[in-house]
Every structure is written in C-alpha cells, then in structure tokens.
Scaffold this motif. Structure first.
Motif, PDB file in Angstrom:
ATOM      1  N   LEU A   1       0.856  -1.185   0.000  1.00  0.00           N
ATOM      2  CA  LEU A   1       0.000   0.000   0.000  1.00  0.00           C
ATOM      3  C   LEU A   1       0.891   1.234   0.000  1.00  0.00           C
ATOM      4  O   LEU A   1       1.744   1.397   0.879  1.00  0.00           O
ATOM      5  N   VAL A   2       0.712   2.100  -1.002  1.00  0.00           N
ATOM      6  CA  VAL A   2       1.515   3.318  -1.124  1.00  0.00           C
ATOM      7  C   VAL A   2       0.581   4.507  -1.187  1.00  0.00           C
ATOM      8  O   VAL A   2      -0.206   4.644  -2.127  1.00  0.00           O
ATOM      9  N   ARG A   3       0.650   5.375  -0.158  1.00  0.00           N
ATOM     10  CA  ARG A   3      -0.181   6.587  -0.146  1.00  0.00           C
ATOM     11  C   ARG A   3       0.599   7.766  -0.716  1.00  0.00           C
ATOM     12  O   ARG A   3       1.813   7.865  -0.546  1.00  0.00           O
ATOM     13  N   SER A   4      -0.137   8.647  -1.371  1.00  0.00           N
ATOM     14  CA  SER A   4       0.468   9.848  -1.913  1.00  0.00           C
ATOM     15  C   SER A   4       0.989  10.719  -0.769  1.00  0.00           C
ATOM     16  O   SER A   4       0.303  10.945   0.225  1.00  0.00           O
ATOM     17  N   ASN A   5       2.210  11.196  -0.913  1.00  0.00           N
ATOM     18  CA  ASN A   5       2.813  12.086   0.061  1.00  0.00           C
ATOM     19  C   ASN A   5       3.325  13.299  -0.692  1.00  0.00           C
ATOM     20  O   ASN A   5       4.278  13.197  -1.463  1.00  0.00           O
ATOM     21  N   GLU A   6       2.655  14.447  -0.477  1.00  0.00           N
ATOM     22  CA  GLU A   6       2.980  15.663  -1.221  1.00  0.00           C
ATOM     23  C   GLU A   6       2.942  15.395  -2.721  1.00  0.00           C
ATOM     24  O   GLU A   6       3.840  15.781  -3.478  1.00  0.00           O
ATOM     25  N   ASN A   7       1.878  14.678  -3.128  1.00  0.00           N
ATOM     26  CA  ASN A   7       1.641  14.349  -4.539  1.00  0.00           C
ATOM     27  C   ASN A   7       2.729  13.489  -5.166  1.00  0.00           C
ATOM     28  O   ASN A   7       2.954  13.528  -6.383  1.00  0.00           O
ATOM     29  N   GLN A   8       3.401  12.695  -4.328  1.00  0.00           N
ATOM     30  CA  GLN A   8       4.389  11.744  -4.834  1.00  0.00           C
ATOM     31  C   GLN A   8       4.097  10.356  -4.254  1.00  0.00           C
ATOM     32  O   GLN A   8       3.511  10.225  -3.180  1.00  0.00           O
ATOM     33  N   TYR A   9       4.526   9.344  -5.002  1.00  0.00           N
ATOM     34  CA  TYR A   9       4.361   7.961  -4.557  1.00  0.00           C
ATOM     35  C   TYR A   9       5.724   7.293  -4.542  1.00  0.00           C
ATOM     36  O   TYR A   9       6.417   7.252  -5.566  1.00  0.00           O
ATOM     37  N   ASP A  10       6.128   6.810  -3.369  1.00  0.00           N
ATOM     38  CA  ASP A  10       7.425   6.134  -3.238  1.00  0.00           C
ATOM     39  C   ASP A  10       7.216   4.621  -3.250  1.00  0.00           C
ATOM     40  O   ASP A  10       6.663   4.050  -2.300  1.00  0.00           O
ATOM     41  N   LEU A  11       7.667   4.003  -4.325  1.00  0.00           N
ATOM     42  CA  LEU A  11       7.549   2.547  -4.457  1.00  0.00           C
ATOM     43  C   LEU A  11       8.849   1.890  -4.027  1.00  0.00           C
ATOM     44  O   LEU A  11       9.926   2.259  -4.514  1.00  0.00           O
ATOM     45  N   ILE A  12       8.758   0.934  -3.131  1.00  0.00           N
ATOM     46  CA  ILE A  12       9.932   0.160  -2.720  1.00  0.00           C
ATOM     47  C   ILE A  12       9.665  -1.290  -3.106  1.00  0.00           C
ATOM     48  O   ILE A  12       8.766  -1.937  -2.561  1.00  0.00           O
ATOM     49  N   ILE A  13      10.436  -1.793  -4.053  1.00  0.00           N
ATOM     50  CA  ILE A  13      10.226  -3.141  -4.582  1.00  0.00           C
ATOM     51  C   ILE A  13      11.487  -3.970  -4.362  1.00  0.00           C
ATOM     52  O   ILE A  13      12.573  -3.604  -4.828  1.00  0.00           O
ATOM     53  N   ASP A  14      11.357  -5.060  -3.625  1.00  0.00           N
ATOM     54  CA  ASP A  14      12.493  -5.946  -3.399  1.00  0.00           C
ATOM     55  C   ASP A  14      12.923  -6.615  -4.698  1.00  0.00           C
ATOM     56  O   ASP A  14      12.138  -6.728  -5.646  1.00  0.00           O
ATOM     57  N   ARG A  15      14.148  -7.096  -4.727  1.00  0.00           N
ATOM     58  CA  ARG A  15      14.626  -7.785  -5.933  1.00  0.00           C
ATOM     59  C   ARG A  15      13.785  -9.039  -6.192  1.00  0.00           C
ATOM     60  O   ARG A  15      13.275  -9.668  -5.260  1.00  0.00           O
ATOM     61  N   ASP A  16      13.627  -9.361  -7.453  1.00  0.00           N
ATOM     62  CA  ASP A  16      12.830 -10.517  -7.893  1.00  0.00           C
ATOM     63  C   ASP A  16      11.354 -10.385  -7.527  1.00  0.00           C
ATOM     64  O   ASP A  16      10.621 -11.376  -7.575  1.00  0.00           O
ATOM     65  N   GLU A  17      10.906  -9.187  -7.157  1.00  0.00           N
ATOM     66  CA  GLU A  17       9.508  -8.996  -6.776  1.00  0.00           C
ATOM     67  C   GLU A  17       8.803  -8.087  -7.783  1.00  0.00           C
ATOM     68  O   GLU A  17       9.428  -7.287  -8.478  1.00  0.00           O
ATOM     69  N   SER A  18       7.498  -8.231  -7.832  1.00  0.00           N
ATOM     70  CA  SER A  18       6.663  -7.375  -8.680  1.00  0.00           C
ATOM     71  C   SER A  18       5.409  -7.005  -7.899  1.00  0.00           C
ATOM     72  O   SER A  18       5.053  -7.676  -6.926  1.00  0.00           O
ATOM     73  N   GLU A  19       4.761  -5.932  -8.320  1.00  0.00           N
ATOM     74  CA  GLU A  19       3.490  -5.555  -7.711  1.00  0.00           C
ATOM     75  C   GLU A  19       2.589  -4.953  -8.777  1.00  0.00           C
ATOM     76  O   GLU A  19       3.055  -4.247  -9.679  1.00  0.00           O
ATOM     77  N   ILE A  20       1.312  -5.277  -8.673  1.00  0.00           N
ATOM     78  CA  ILE A  20       0.289  -4.691  -9.539  1.00  0.00           C
ATOM     79  C   ILE A  20      -0.611  -3.841  -8.652  1.00  0.00           C
ATOM     80  O   ILE A  20      -1.334  -4.365  -7.801  1.00  0.00           O
ATOM     81  N   TYR A  21      -0.505  -2.539  -8.826  1.00  0.00           N
ATOM     82  CA  TYR A  21      -1.268  -1.587  -8.017  1.00  0.00           C
ATOM     83  C   TYR A  21      -2.489  -1.094  -8.780  1.00  0.00           C
ATOM     84  O   TYR A  21      -2.465  -0.988 -10.010  1.00  0.00           O
ATOM     85  N   VAL A  22      -3.514  -0.737  -8.038  1.00  0.00           N
ATOM     86  CA  VAL A  22      -4.653  -0.024  -8.607  1.00  0.00           C
ATOM     87  C   VAL A  22      -4.782   1.309  -7.873  1.00  0.00           C
ATOM     88  O   VAL A  22      -4.680   1.369  -6.641  1.00  0.00           O
ATOM     89  N   LEU A  23      -4.968   2.382  -8.633  1.00  0.00           N
ATOM     90  CA  LEU A  23      -5.088   3.715  -8.054  1.00  0.00           C
ATOM     91  C   LEU A  23      -6.494   3.900  -7.476  1.00  0.00           C
ATOM     92  O   LEU A  23      -7.492   3.708  -8.176  1.00  0.00           O
ATOM     93  N   THR A  24      -6.570   4.247  -6.187  1.00  0.00           N
ATOM     94  CA  THR A  24      -7.872   4.416  -5.526  1.00  0.00           C
ATOM     95  C   THR A  24      -7.842   5.653  -4.641  1.00  0.00           C
ATOM     96  O   THR A  24      -6.789   6.244  -4.395  1.00  0.00           O
ATOM     97  N   GLU A  25      -9.012   6.024  -4.155  1.00  0.00           N
ATOM     98  CA  GLU A  25      -9.082   7.110  -3.179  1.00  0.00           C
ATOM     99  C   GLU A  25      -8.389   6.674  -1.903  1.00  0.00           C
ATOM    100  O   GLU A  25      -8.340   5.485  -1.577  1.00  0.00           O
ATOM    101  N   LYS A  26      -7.855   7.669  -1.159  1.00  0.00           N
ATOM    102  CA  LYS A  26      -7.217   7.348   0.116  1.00  0.00           C
ATOM    103  C   LYS A  26      -8.232   6.732   1.070  1.00  0.00           C
ATOM    104  O   LYS A  26      -9.340   7.239   1.236  1.00  0.00           O
TER     105      LYS A  26
END
Length: 502
Positions: free
Chosen positions: A447-472
């Motif tokens: 889960l990544v929340r917008s912080n000052e209109n930015q999104y910080d994604l942290i992805i471990d090696r060999d990992e993937s994520e499929i995100y959907v943009l939603t309201e907070k």
C-alpha cells in the motif's frame, strides 16, 4: 435475549456490507484480447485412458507417451483454477505411425487414435465451454505425411509442389513451395486442394464447436489462400479466432497476414527479446518495443512453444533460479498488451533443449509456489480490464527495473517489476499519476499513499506488484463505529446470559 441476538446479526451484516469494495471490476464482454491461453501438446500432457496406449514408450522422446483427450478433460479444472480462459491443442489429426506431435497428417477428418475418439474430443470441447473456456486447435495446411494416400495417387500429383528443400529463408517463393523436413508440400493454389482444406476446416467447426484455429507454418502458405480461408471459417462461427504460428528464424511481414484475416501472429523476434530480458537480471526492458502489427493487444506473448527450447533452459544457463525469473517474466506478459500463451509445463519451470527435449511429459507432482503465483496473476488479469484493454505508458525503466501504467476508462493500474539484483526505490510524481490518492497492491498487498503528490515505491529484488489507483482509505469511521457498537452489544448479551443463569 432473542431481540439482542437479532440486533447483533443485523449489526454484523452492516459491518460486512460497509467494508471497502475491491478495486477491480469484472469484465462484462470478454474478447480475445482478454484471454489467457494454455498451450498443450496432447501426447505429452496427461494419460487418463490407457485403452488407447498403442506403441507407447515413455522412455523414448520420439515415441507416443500416452497423453490423450481424456487427460485434458481431467485437468480442465486445474487450468481454470490457474486463471486460464482458453486452451490451444497442437495438431490432433490422425497421423502416420510415430507422429506423436500431430504434424504427419494422414487424415484431416479423424482425430489420432492415440488421443481418443471424436466423441471424447467433443466432450472435451463441451466440458471446456461449461467452464467458460475456449478451445483452439492446430489446423495443418502446409503439408501432409509422406504416407498420406494422396502422395501415391497419380491423379493428385498436382496437389503438391515439386520436391525441394528450403535453402533460403529470406526467399518467400522458396518458403511457400519448398518441403519442410521432407514432408510433401501442398499446393494451395490448386483449386481442389484449397476446396478440400476449406471444407475440412469448416467441418471441424460445425462438428465440434471449437473456437479457433492455430495455423502452423502460416508463412509457408500463400496470403491469397489465407484471405479465402479466414473469410470462410469466420463465416461458420461468430468471433472465431485465427492464430498464425510462423516458422522460427523466418523474416515475416506480420502486417500482411493481419490484412489477410489472421487475427494474431507469433513474432519470434519479440519472443527472443522477452527471453533475453528475463532469463537474467539487470537487463534493459528497452528491447521490448511494441509489436509490428496493427492490433498489438491481440498478439501472442510467449517465451517458448513446441518449436523452441524451453525458457527455463535459458535461465539455468545463466545460473539463475527458474522460479524467480519465471515470476517476473510472467508478470510482464500478463500485464502488457497482448495475449499470454503459456506452454504446458511452464508453471513447474519444465526444462528442455531442442526438439524433442522441449516436449517432455508434464509432471503434476511438483512444488506449487509458481503455480500459486500464476493463479494470482490469472485472477488479476481476469478482474482488471486495464491489464488487457488499457493504454500502455512506461513511467520508469532502467537496467531491469520497470514501472508502467495501464489506463482503461476510470481504472488505472501501475505495474512495477524488479528484475534486478537489488531492491529498488522509485518515486512517481503527479505528472505521471494523479496525486492525493493511494496505490493498493493486489499481487503482494503493498500500500503506497500519496505524500505531497508523490508515490514512493519500494520493490524488493525478484519482486513485482500490480497496483490499482484508488481514493485514500484513511480511517473508516463508519466501520470503526459499527465495530464498537457490536462489541458493546456483545458485552450486554454476555451479561444478560450471566444474570439469567443466576
């Protein structure tokens, strides 16, 4: 006490219905670009009927191994649960002795006796349709077995091109007229040959209700034939699908086959690029350009098939763990424009070199980690229209780390794939993705929340994520309040029970 119990049930119902809805929405009208295809070589998949085990030798890689139609039927639930919505069967026609692969055709109107009867094949199609799965089968048009009755029929000598091997794969005339692996090459310009093949193709559609044909060596057959073929077969059934299987190592103008009515066409160069990117870490995604066709969303995305060595072999050659590489690789083809076509055994990282080593028997008694991952990918691909119908925009790409956006109507998906050797931190701004919202990870639960209109994604090696943009989501006050009420009422209920017992 009864009133209190009823109240508790009502409050519980209110709590359940107030839970936030899942971000994904079901597709209402499934089209071919929404399908996920599992490709099967019948003889090598699953042996469920030993009564048709003639000339079977599981120790001989070029002999029949026993797989049959009943075996496919028995495993349809296995495939459905993994999220596959269609199956493709390599050639099932009656073959000359030893033709386990199906490409030595001896009779265009009969299934191979080693696979089962026409009745059983019809049952296979019916059982697939009950599960809302489509069935595509190979229809061989380029050649027949050297032992086919036509070959020795003096009245049919003009049904074949003069015997000559293909020496120049860049000469289209030679490709269309030459013999492949010594197999008699049919002359589709002969009206009788054309009529026979068209009649047989239509017969199978009407007899079995299949949903599409895959067309081996499609580039060895004249475009004029495919124009007529596509019109004829598509007139037999609505939404009938044609998947052209080109021969490896041939330069093919894909757009010409699009124009001739072939809906989808294998691009081996794209497949080689996929293998290069995902068989090791830290490889640029820059190789993966959009296909050279008019409808990229209909093009097959595949790593290997019955004509190539296994992708797992590339991974092992690079001294990587197959499971990790397959996960990132499949995430990509499941979430970018095109139809994933997964060769049987990929879900267990089956290994194998050139033919026939790439056609080893399927093993159903293996570790399930990769199967579970594919199941989750299949679930998301089937639920999120943006993964199959959305626009595609690369937001970040560097040496094996990629983040891209798919948008369809009001749904936005962000896919992050870390195919590098270390963890990655990527920041997306509000020019790339709408700010003041949150990204809900549906593959691994991030889960990544917008912080000052930015999104910080942290992805471990060999990992993937499929995100959907939603309201907070924030704090769900109605949910919290209802839980407090339930707790209070429950305590009142317990106290009343104690009083009664006294």
């Amino acid at each position: 006490m009864k009133k209190t119990l009823i109240t508790l049930i009502l409050i519980f119902f209110f709590v359940i219905t107030s839970l936030p809805a899942h971000a994904e929405t079901e597709k209402d009208d499934r089209s071919w670009q929404d399908e996920t295809i599992y490709s099967i070589m019948v003889d090598r998949f699953f042996n469920a009927n030993t009564n048709n085990d003639k000339e079977v030798n599981t120790l001989d890689p070029v002999a029949y191994n026993g797989g049959d139609f009943q075996g496919v039927i028995d495993k349809l639930d296995y495939l459905k649960e993994m999220g596959f919505t269609a199956i493709r069967l390599t050639s099932i026609f009656d073959n000359t002795a030893g033709g386990y692969h199906g490409y030595w055709v001896n009779d265009f109107y009969k299934p191979d006796e080693h696979f089962g009867s026409m009745k059983t094949f019809n049952k296979l199609v019916q059982e697939a349709h009950k599960r809302d799965m489509k069935v595509v089968i190979d229809f061989v048009t380029n050649n027949v077995s050297p032992e086919h009755p036509w070959v020795i029929d003096s009245s049919k000598q003009d049904w074949f091109h003069e015997k000559q091997e293909i020496s120049n794969l860049e000469d289209q005339n030679e490709i269309e007229n030459g013999w492949v692996n010594g197999l008699p090459d049919l002359n589709q310009d002969n009206p009788e040959v054309k009529a026979y093949l068209l009649d047989a193709a239509k017969w199978w559609i009407n007899k079995t209700d299949i949903d599409g044909y895959s067309l081996p060596e499609v580039n060895h057959v004249p475009l004029s034939f495919w124009s007529d073929f596509s019109k004829e077969v598509k007139g037999e059934k609505k939404n009938f699908f044609l998947l052209g299987i080109t021969s490896p190592n041939s330069a093919v103008d894909l757009k010409k086959y699009d124009a001739a009515g072939i809906d989808s066409l294998t691009d081996y160069q794209h497949s080689e690029d996929l293998r290069s990117v995902f068989a090791a870490t830290n490889q640029t995604f820059g190789l993966l350009k959009e296909g050279k066709v008019q409808n990229p969303e209909l093009q097959p995305q595949f790593f290997d098939n019955e004509n190539t060595s296994r992708f797992t072999q590339d991974i092992v050659t690079n001294k990587h763990f197959p499971g990790a590489r397959w996960k990132t690789a499949l995430t990509y083809i499941y979430s970018t424009p095109g139809i994933p076509v997964v060769f049987y055994g990929s879900e267990i990282a089956l290994n194998g070199g050139e033919i026939p080593d790439n056609r080893q028997p399927m093993n159903f008694r293996t570790e399930k980690e990769l199967i579970d991952y594919i199941t989750k990918l299949g679930e998301l691909r089937n639920q999120l229209p943006s993964l199959t119908r959305g626009s595609m925009e690369m937001l970040y790409e560097k040496n094996g780390m990629a983040v891209y956006k798919r948008v369809y109507q009001d749904e936005t998906a962000i896919i992050a794939i870390n195919n590098t050797s270390e963890s990655q931190n990527i920041t997306l701004n509000n020019e790339q993705i709408e700010g003041d919202k949150e990204l809900r990870g549906l593959l691994n639960g991030d889960l990544v929340r917008s912080n000052e209109n930015q999104y910080d994604l942290i992805i471990d090696r060999d990992e993937s994520e499929i995100y959907v943009l939603t309201e907070k989501s924030g704090i769900n006050l109605p949910l919290v309040g209802s839980l407090v009420v339930v707790y209070i009422l429950f305590m009142i209920f317990i106290l009343k029970i104690r009083k009664r017992r006294r």
